[in-house]
Every structure is written in structure tokens, then in C-alpha cells.
Design a protein around this motif. Structure first.
Motif, PDB file in Angstrom:
ATOM      1  N   TYR A 279       0.828  -1.200   0.000  1.00  0.00           N
ATOM      2  CA  TYR A 279       0.000   0.000   0.000  1.00  0.00           C
ATOM      3  C   TYR A 279       0.869   1.259   0.000  1.00  0.00           C
ATOM      4  O   TYR A 279       0.587   2.221  -0.731  1.00  0.00           O
ATOM      5  N   GLU A 280       1.927   1.242   0.803  1.00  0.00           N
ATOM      6  CA  GLU A 280       2.814   2.405   0.859  1.00  0.00           C
ATOM      7  C   GLU A 280       3.524   2.610  -0.471  1.00  0.00           C
ATOM      8  O   GLU A 280       3.690   3.752  -0.933  1.00  0.00           O
ATOM      9  N   ILE A 281       3.958   1.503  -1.128  1.00  0.00           N
ATOM     10  CA  ILE A 281       4.604   1.627  -2.438  1.00  0.00           C
ATOM     11  C   ILE A 281       3.627   2.189  -3.461  1.00  0.00           C
ATOM     12  O   ILE A 281       3.964   3.065  -4.268  1.00  0.00           O
ATOM     13  N   GLY A 282       2.413   1.679  -3.454  1.00  0.00           N
ATOM     14  CA  GLY A 282       1.406   2.189  -4.373  1.00  0.00           C
ATOM     15  C   GLY A 282       1.132   3.662  -4.139  1.00  0.00           C
ATOM     16  O   GLY A 282       0.993   4.440  -5.095  1.00  0.00           O
ATOM     17  N   GLN A 283       1.063   4.064  -2.874  1.00  0.00           N
ATOM     18  CA  GLN A 283       0.845   5.473  -2.569  1.00  0.00           C
ATOM     19  C   GLN A 283       2.021   6.329  -3.019  1.00  0.00           C
ATOM     20  O   GLN A 283       1.833   7.452  -3.518  1.00  0.00           O
ATOM     21  N   ALA A 284       3.246   5.778  -2.878  1.00  0.00           N
ATOM     22  CA  ALA A 284       4.420   6.535  -3.310  1.00  0.00           C
ATOM     23  C   ALA A 284       4.431   6.712  -4.833  1.00  0.00           C
ATOM     24  O   ALA A 284       4.719   7.802  -5.345  1.00  0.00           O
ATOM     25  N   LEU A 285       4.108   5.630  -5.599  1.00  0.00           N
ATOM     26  CA  LEU A 285       4.042   5.737  -7.061  1.00  0.00           C
ATOM     27  C   LEU A 285       2.935   6.689  -7.494  1.00  0.00           C
ATOM     28  O   LEU A 285       3.107   7.479  -8.436  1.00  0.00           O
ATOM     29  N   ARG A 286       1.836   6.615  -6.789  1.00  0.00           N
ATOM     30  CA  ARG A 286       0.731   7.514  -7.099  1.00  0.00           C
ATOM     31  C   ARG A 286       1.118   8.962  -6.869  1.00  0.00           C
ATOM     32  O   ARG A 286       0.856   9.838  -7.712  1.00  0.00           O
TER      33      ARG A 286
END
Length: 331
Positions: A279-286
Motif C-alpha cells: 500500500y505504501e509503495i502504491g501510494q508513493a508511485l501515485r
């Protein structure tokens, strides 16, 4: 002749003896009267002193209730003092407890606006009020963060906490209770004693004739009234804190609520950790994608400036090359 002389001498001796006895009797009566007078006067003085002492004690006894404070060395007074302490203890036991309850909650929600409206309506329904509110935004998505201080009646505290638990994801909660019963009763006792002292000072002020006495009594009366106001203000603060419990609520707006479990197994910890990291990686890419798209105008301006500089450098280099070729041809 001899017999007459002897009879006369005996008669004279008897008269002298009778005179002596009469003189002794008078002196004894005189001494007895003077002594009795002294004893009588002494008893009268003692009686007068006793009356004066009785009058003084009567004044002390009559003054004792006015002052409210007395110092005695007799057993009777000490027993009365003990009896007063016992009465105070019984009053303390009979009086209801004064409890100040404070709750601190940290929670998160995905429906921030709906929750704030619901909490505000619930506070009004419970006849409470919001004492302090502070809201701010953070993060790329402008997520909101709110800090509330809510006062609700103590009998409705559990209902309000239940509402928060059902409508939010509670991350932490702390409940503290402070018992101020003894301090409350002690302040009430101080106020009663000060009220009695105030009445005594007012009576003395009415009887005072000298200006210096009036000024002294007024100063003491001002000090006593100041102490009464201070204690009464503290009692009002205690009454408000006891009647209304305090809830410190920290609310955070999120897109994904965190799972709160008391105990996790090994697989659950792995699953929860992977889920949080993804989730944190996805938020960072977003966030990175949003930043790049939003920053495109800046990139365009920088690109134009770089292109102009590159073309200018190329033009300068071409001119330099042409000059070199011309010189070589001349040679």
C-alpha cells in the motif's frame, strides 16, 4: 492583824487575776473578730475574683462560636473537638464522590465530513458542547486532520464513546479518573470558617470607633473575602469538571483504514506487513505520478530554456569553425 493583811493580799491577788483574765478575753475576742473579718474579706475577694473569672470564661464561651476557632486545654473542649472531627468524617462519607473523568482517543475515518456532522449532532443531542476544535490538511491528497476537545455530561459519557467506536476506527484510547472528593470537602470547610470569620469582623466593624481599628478591620475583611472568592471559584471549576467529562479526540482522514488487533499470528503479521508495504509503495508511485504530471509546465519551461541554450552554443561553434576554415584557405 496578820490575818487581815493576809486576807487583803489574797483579795488583791484575786482582783489582779480577774483583771488579767478579763483583758486576755477581750484581746482574744478582738483577735478573733479581726481574723474573721480578714477571712470574710478574703472570701469576698475570692468570690469576686471567681465571678470575674466566670464572666471572662462566659465571654470566651460566647466568643467561641463567633470566631469559629478556639484553643483549649481542658478535657471537655478536646473531646468536643474530637466530636467535630468525627462529624466531618461522617459528612465526607455521606457526600457523593467527586470524580473527574478524562478520555483521550486517537481514531481514523474514510468519511470525514459525514463523521464530523454526526459527532456534532450527537454532542448537541447529549446536551454537551465542543470546547475546542482545530483542523489542518497534510499530504499530497490534502487529507484532513482534526483535534477536538468535547465536554459531555458524565452520565452520557459511555453513550458518546460508543458512538465514536461504532463510526470510526479507534487506534488508541486512554481513560483517566481523578477523585477530588477530599479536596472538595476541605474547601467547603474553609469557606464555612471564613464565612464565620467574616460575620465576626462585620460585627466588630460596627462597634469600632477609632479610625485605625476601622482600617485594620476593613483590610482583614478584604483578605477574608478574597479567600472566599478564590475557594468558591475553585469549587465552581470542580463542579464543571465533575458534571461534564472531557474527551480529547484526534481524528485523521485516510483512504485505507488500518487493522487493529490485540494479538496476531505469524502468518497474520506477514500478511499485514506485506499489505502495508504494498500500500505504501502504491501510494508513493501515485504521489510521484501526480507530482510529475503537475510539474509538466515547469519541465516545459526548463526544456525551452535548455533548447535555446543548446542552439545558441551550436551557432557560436559554427561561426568559430567558419572563421578557422577561412584562415586556413588564406594560407
Amino acid at each position: 492583824m496578820k490575818k487581815r493583811k493576809k486576807a487583803l493580799s489574797n483579795l488583791l491577788a484575786g482582783v489582779v487575776l480577774l483583771c488579767l483574765l478579763t483583758a486576755c478575753g477581750n484581746s482574744m475576742e478582738t483577735y478573733s473578730d479581726s481574723e474573721m473579718n480578714q477571712v470574710t474579706s478574703g472570701s469576698q475577694e475570692y468570690s469576686d475574683d471567681g465571678n470575674m473569672e466566670d464572666g471572662y470564661e462566659a465571654e470566651e464561651k460566647s466568643a467561641m462560636p463567633e470566631d469559629g476557632v478556639g484553643t483549649s486545654s481542658s478535657n471537655g473542649n478536646s473531646e468536643n473537638s474530637k466530636g467535630g472531627d468525627e462529624i466531618q468524617v461522617s459528612d465526607t462519607e455521606n457526600q457523593s464522590q467527586k470524580l473527574i473523568k478524562t478520555v483521550t482517543i486517537c481514531a481514523e475515518t474514510k468519511e470525514y465530513d459525514k463523521l464530523m456532522t454526526s459527532l456534532t449532532d450527537k454532542v448537541k443531542q447529549l446536551k454537551g458542547y465542543i470546547e475546542e476544535s482545530e483542523e489542518s490538511q497534510y499530504g499530497a491528497g490534502n487529507r484532513r486532520y482534526c483535534s477536538l476537545t468535547v465536554r459531555v455530561p458524565c452520565e452520557s459519557l459511555d453513550t458518546f464513546l460508543m458512538e465514536i467506536s461504532e463510526s470510526t476506527n479507534v487506534l488508541s484510547k486512554n481513560v483517566s479518573t481523578e477523585d477530588v472528593t477530599l479536596a472538595y470537602v476541605d474547601m467547603e470547610s474553609h469557606i464555612k470558617a471564613l464565612r464565620t470569620e467574616e460575620e465576626t469582623l462585620l460585627r466588630l466593624l460596627e462597634k469600632a470607633e477609632k479610625l485605625s481599628d476601622v482600617i485594620t478591620l476593613q483590610n482583614e475583611l478584604t483578605d477574608v473575602r478574597y479567600q472566599i472568592e478564590s475557594y468558591e471559584s475553585q469549587l465552581r471549576t470542580y463542579d464543571n469538571q465533575v458534571r461534564y467529562s472531557t474527551v480529547h479526540l484526534t481524528l485523521e482522514e485516510v483512504e485505507r483504514e488500518r487493522t487493529v488487533q490485540e494479538k496476531k499470528s505469524f502468518l497474520q503479521e506477514i500478511r499485514s506487513g506485506l499489505s502495508d508495504n504494498l500500500y505504501e509503495i502504491g501510494q508513493a508511485l501515485r504521489s510521484l505520478t501526480i507530482w510529475f504530471i503537475v510539474s509538466l509546465p515547469y519541465f516545459a519551461v526548463v526544456g525551452v530554456i535548455v533548447a535555446v541554450i543548446v542552439f545558441a552554443i551550436r551557432g557560436i561553434r559554427k561561426k568559430i569553425r567558419k572563421k578557422r576554415e577561412i584562415r586556413q584557405n588564406e594560407k
